[in-house]
Scaffold this motif. Structure first.
Motif, short mmCIF file in Angstrom:
data_model
loop_
_atom_site.label_atom_id
_atom_site.label_comp_id
_atom_site.label_asym_id
_atom_site.label_seq_id
_atom_site.Cartn_x
_atom_site.Cartn_y
_atom_site.Cartn_z
N ARG A 72 -6.72 -7.59 4.59
CA ARG A 72 -5.41 -8.20 4.30
C ARG A 72 -5.56 -9.51 3.54
NH1 ARG A 72 -0.90 -6.96 8.14
NH2 ARG A 72 -0.27 -9.14 7.85
N ARG A 123 -2.90 -12.37 1.01
CA ARG A 123 -1.50 -12.63 0.65
C ARG A 123 -1.42 -13.02 -0.82
NH1 ARG A 123 3.07 -15.50 0.39
NH2 ARG A 123 2.03 -17.54 0.17
N ILE A 142 0.67 -2.32 6.76
CA ILE A 142 1.40 -3.57 6.55
C ILE A 142 2.89 -3.35 6.74
CG2 ILE A 142 1.97 -5.31 4.80
CD1 ILE A 142 -0.83 -5.32 3.91
N ASP A 151 5.94 -8.17 6.46
CA ASP A 151 4.71 -8.76 5.91
C ASP A 151 4.59 -8.45 4.42
OD1 ASP A 151 4.23 -9.70 8.38
OD2 ASP A 151 2.43 -8.51 8.79
N TRP A 206 1.98 -9.90 1.78
CA TRP A 206 0.73 -9.36 2.34
C TRP A 206 0.38 -8.04 1.70
CZ3 TRP A 206 -2.61 -12.19 4.89
CH2 TRP A 206 -2.14 -13.36 5.48
#
Lengths: 647, 647
Positions: free
Chosen positions: A53, A55, A69, A73, A78
């Motif tokens: 993961r 961002r 995800i 998120d 993300w």
């Protein structure tokens, strides 16, 4: 792939910010790997484990919405690094959980605990076998006549003459010792202690030269530190011992930094065949993991890293190749031939280690592409090679290896269990360190769990280690919360469902967890585990069948592996991981790759014994045996398609 | 020194711009040294040589106006880095002439020329002595059976078994060879050539293991490159040879990067005792000088640097210490004891070289703090150790060393001549490379010079090398242009005076020079040279006197050193550099430190002989002999205070 290049900036949370150029269309996991940025990807970028993961802070990237995800998120930026491709300049935030495997480093003084007990038992055993005090290292105190105008002999020649006169042997000085010689001599009135490695006399009549490794000031009898290292696919563990006494000085463990190239050895080998990949993989384990662990263990023990004079490394065959920087691709290609079973005694400097540059580094010998030095060292440690009774040795690692036999014959085979037993490939999996749930029972009525967590009193849960996983799944099955296929079939406050309908059992709610997020097991985790235990069980069945033995022939079972606080064998049998034989025949003996390496570093005799053992073990290639796949498929149920085996 | 710090920026002309922090009051030469910036300072910052010129571009610095800088240049910002102190942030321009010693690198193919002739003569000599083909390196071609499912032996074990079967000996694989093994085997159908170093059997009955250093594809018989290196205080020279045939493959030479820490060994030793100094000095010669020369010589010869399997380094005692990174301060402190005379056979990787990591690197043995391996190697090369006639061996370097004797006895001593013979400490001095005036005659009437310049036809003059210097000063004296004290006593268009009244003789006007500036000798240069030749002559006289020999006892004189095209002995005698004995007794034999190293790398027997020679030479400490200083002072005239010696 276009020929455009974009600048990708990685902002590592609580760490540095790095940037790299990436060609259009490359996945960001690949970019991160090339840039040496640590993002765990146990599934090697297949989009299954959901651990990579990151961002998206600035810029755009293309890629589908991954199931791991949540929409919230996703909206917050993300993504999975393996699932998005470069189409513009980007800034990515990399959470600290990335590279967690590498960073979860632990140094202990081994003052108590299971490890220490295991080593002490082994120590006694070694004494009985006369494996002690024969590491080949010695110290000698020498007092030289100071030079004068009418005695202008050089320091080196002065020292070697005195050594010959005192010991009756010839010696040479390592360059490290030569560099320390002039000042140490003059700071201590020409009285010094030499640390030396005795030459191996191939014939007593023709003594070979000794090598002086270090020059120390006089005073307290120095320790002779030796280092034992276990390089696992998922974790690295080491102990520092005083070769003079066998006393443990300190221990350390951490995740194998190669994890970001994949959880299993095959993904690592493939990654190592890419341009520059072999060196990247070597560094990921040596420079990111082993060197810092050595630094940590030496700080704990209060010695300089150059004060380590001998080391032994035990590891599976893929790890020994990647550790030494030797091309490993042929391990996975027919006819599955390693580049080496054994190696010469290389020196620390040859392998890029930070010990005394001339410290000998031995590797435990392998016997095949999938049965390595971790097993040959483990067999020494287990002692099964000298028993008359038929014993089964099971090493639960990312690869599961088995050895069956006695002092007369030994047969071995390997199976791919995946990293589940070491917490890999499991959403809340972790190694057996603080915060790990190592045991668990569940109330069949309320579905409430009772957890045993590694760490100080009041320690909150961070995840599950192998032993906790066996317990939890054993209990979930006993309580009928999951069925034989591992699907969750009950509802309740402990059960949650994601937006794709996949269910989870929550062992600890956010309020009781280290991270604030639930510690839970989802059906994907349970499935990974079932395949792991199925691989082990089917391998046992197949090997015995091929050798024409029945399960009842097993007189003792020794379970090894760094999976936690031993194992609740009853639960392991209940879920069909181990054959149903009396529980008291099972013995959990810890990380025998490490304890075997400890024996080898302490004793040249023990090291020679491991070589002898390795040459006596027959290697069985399960995959080439018809029937093994059927056995495996049949074992991927709880407990087994043939339940009668466990009644 | 204040505790304020300022930022100093060095803009290297035609190069990079570097900056460093410097404490208030530090000289800019010190700052440059710490920052690793190359500014020549043969006088080690005493303000005498005037070579550390830099231009103050921004900021202010404090310091007097040096005599070597004209008022115009001073106004333009020119200073001596050693003469100005930090009092503010500064930007300095560093001209490319700085670091020139290091940069003046030359690679030759040795296809012809004096060097080649000298080596060929030595080669014949070695054949006679049976010194050939015993370098300990061999190649062997092996064809292995490819692995199969029913023959899954690992590559290493497969190779070593075949080697034992073929050669009847055991072997091990270096890690370099192990890393090359799997792919080379498969790219060449399991037929390879192994390069190996035979183990030294201390007893034929107990053979020791051989070491395989490299794995090559089959085909043309490979060369076995060996490297001979001479590390002089001022210059470094090397030759690459095929150990199988003795053939020279290429040669290379360059200035010793340590020059910026001082021209003489004492300044170097003192610089090496500063914090971090030893490593700075080691790098200045190894990384800035030797590694690039090795790269250059290998490119010329068309081999990879890892394809060099054996090397020998000959150097004076200070250089061997700094090259190996061994603390050298005790060399200059009573009782003048080196840390080592000999060393073990270290490996390339131990010494930070870029050869095959396991290549053995031998150092020619020293016999005292001021008579080193360059001399013991030189004595081998000169052959004086096996003659019945009494010979004098003279090595003209920054240190002058003498050996006198025959096959029965050998006596040696050293004197500090300074770098004049190698062009150091002389305003227009340079090494014997293109542009160097190597011979010269002057018309007594017109005072016009006739120059012989190294290089292609039409080559302009860049400076003077040692042989040119001897000629020029010999001629200036013969023509009465300078007096016995070396002062210029005539006027004319070839004579110039600076604003302080110091006179110069101009050998080449700017129009005929490489740089466009005059090539000239000033009275400071002449004085440096007179001290150099005086040191040599007085050492010869003193040593003979101490041994109770007269000058007539000298039957042969062998003059060594990289000072140019041999020497015009007549002129050398005329100025009182050498004793007045028949010219035909003098033989110029070139750089014998290098040719001796060449013999040692080619032959273990030759290397052993040098050790034997070194143990047989008696070392004489001149400085501790009353009368030597008087001899020196008397010799600092042209030709000598006692002119009768030269009539």
């Amino acid at each position: 792939m276009g020929n455009k290049e974009y600048r990708i900036t990685f902002a590592i949370e609580g760490g540095e910010t790095l940037s790299a150029l990436a060609p259009e269309g490359e996945t960001l996991l690949e970019t991160a790997r090339k840039a040496g940025i640590d993002i765990d990807a146990p599934c090697s970028g297949n989009g299954t484990c959901g651990k990579c993961r990151v961002r998206l802070a600035e810029g755009a990237a293309e890629g589908a919405v991954p199931r791991q995800i949540s929409p919230e998120d996703y909206a917050a930026g993300w993504r999975l690094a393996c699932g998005i491709k470069v189409i513009s300049d980007l800034t990515l935030e990399v959470p600290p959980s990335a590279g967690a495997f590498k960073n979860r480093m632990k140094v202990t003084d081994l003052s108590e605990g299971r490890e220490r007990a295991a080593f002490e038992a082994l120590g006694k055993d070694m004494d009985e076998m006369g494996f002690r005090g024969d590491s080949g290292l010695e110290t000698i105190a020498l007092s030289l006549a100071p030079p004068a105008m009418d005695d202008a002999m050089a320091d080196r020649e002065r020292l070697l003459a005195k050594y010959a006169e005192t010991s009756g042997r010839e010696a040479e000085l390592s360059i490290f010792a030569l560099r320390k010689l002039p000042q140490t001599l003059r700071e201590s009135d020409f009285s010094i202690i030499c640390v030396l490695r005795k030459g191996e006399d191939r014939d007593p009549a023709v003594p070979s030269r000794d090598l002086i490794l270090d020059i120390l000031p006089p005073g307290a009898e120095p320790v002779l530190p030796g280092l034992a290292v276990d390089i696992g696919t998922t974790s690295v563990a080491m102990v520092l011992t005083d070769l003079r006494t066998g006393k443990l000085l300190a221990g350390a463990s951490g995740g194998n930094g190669q994890i970001r190239f994949g959880a299993d050895v095959i993904s690592r080998i493939i990654a190592s065949t890419k341009k520059g990949g072999l060196e990247r993989l070597r560094r990921a384990v040596v420079e990111e993991c082993i060197l810092p662990l050595i630094q940590g263990i030496c700080t704990k023990a209060g010695i300089p890293t150059e004060g380590i004079y001998r080391a032994v490394v035990a590891a599976n065959t893929t790890m020994t190749h990647l550790f030494t920087g030797v091309y490993a691709d042929y391990l996975r290609l027919e006819p599955y031939v390693p580049t080496f079973f054994q190696t010469a005694k290389y020196r620390s400097i040859d392998l890029g280690l930070n010990l005394n540059p001339d410290a000998e580094v031995l590797l435990a010998p392998s016997i095949g592409s999938y049965v390595g030095g971790d097993i040959t060292a483990g067999v020494l440690s287990s002692g099964i090679y000298k028993k008359d009774t038929f014993s089964l040795f099971v090493d639960l690692g990312t690869n599961g290896e088995l050895v069956f036999g006695n002092s007369e014959l030994l047969m071995s085979c390997a199976c791919s269990a995946g990293p589940a037993f070491e917490g890999g490939d499991i959403s809340c999996g972790m190694r057996a360190t603080d915060g790990a749930v190592e045991a668990c029972s569940i109330d069949a009525e309320t579905m409430e769990p009772a957890l045993t967590i590694i760490g100080p009193p009041g320690q909150k849960a961070a995840g599950l280690c192998g032993s906790g996983l066996i317990d939890a799944i054993g209990e979930l099955f006993r309580c009928g919360i999951i069925n034989a296929k591992g699907k969750i079939i009950k509802e309740g406050k402990r059960i949650s469902h994601d937006e794709y309908g996949a269910a989870s059992y929550i062992l600890a709610f956010g309020a009781d967890s280290v991270t604030g997020a639930d510690v839970s097991l989802n059906e994907v985790d349970i499935d990974s585990f079932i395949r792991a235990k199925g691989a082990i069980f089917s391998a046992i069945r197949s090997m015995l069948a091929i050798m024409d033995f029945s399960v009842d022939a097993i007189e003792e079972v020794y379970v090894a592996g760094g999976i936690g606080s031993g194992i609740n064998v009853e639960k392991a049998i209940r879920i069909g991981m181990f054959p149903k034989i009396p529980v008291e025949k099972y013995h959990y003996i810890g990380n025998t790759s490490l304890s075997g390496a400890y024996a080898m570093v302490s004793s040249a005799g023990a090291a020679a014994k491991v070589t002898e053992i390795s040459q006596g073990i027959t290697y069985l290639e399960l995959s080439s045996h018809p029937g093994y796949m059927d056995e495996f498929v049949a074992a991927c149920f709880l407990p087994h398609t043939n339940g009668a085996l466990f009644e």
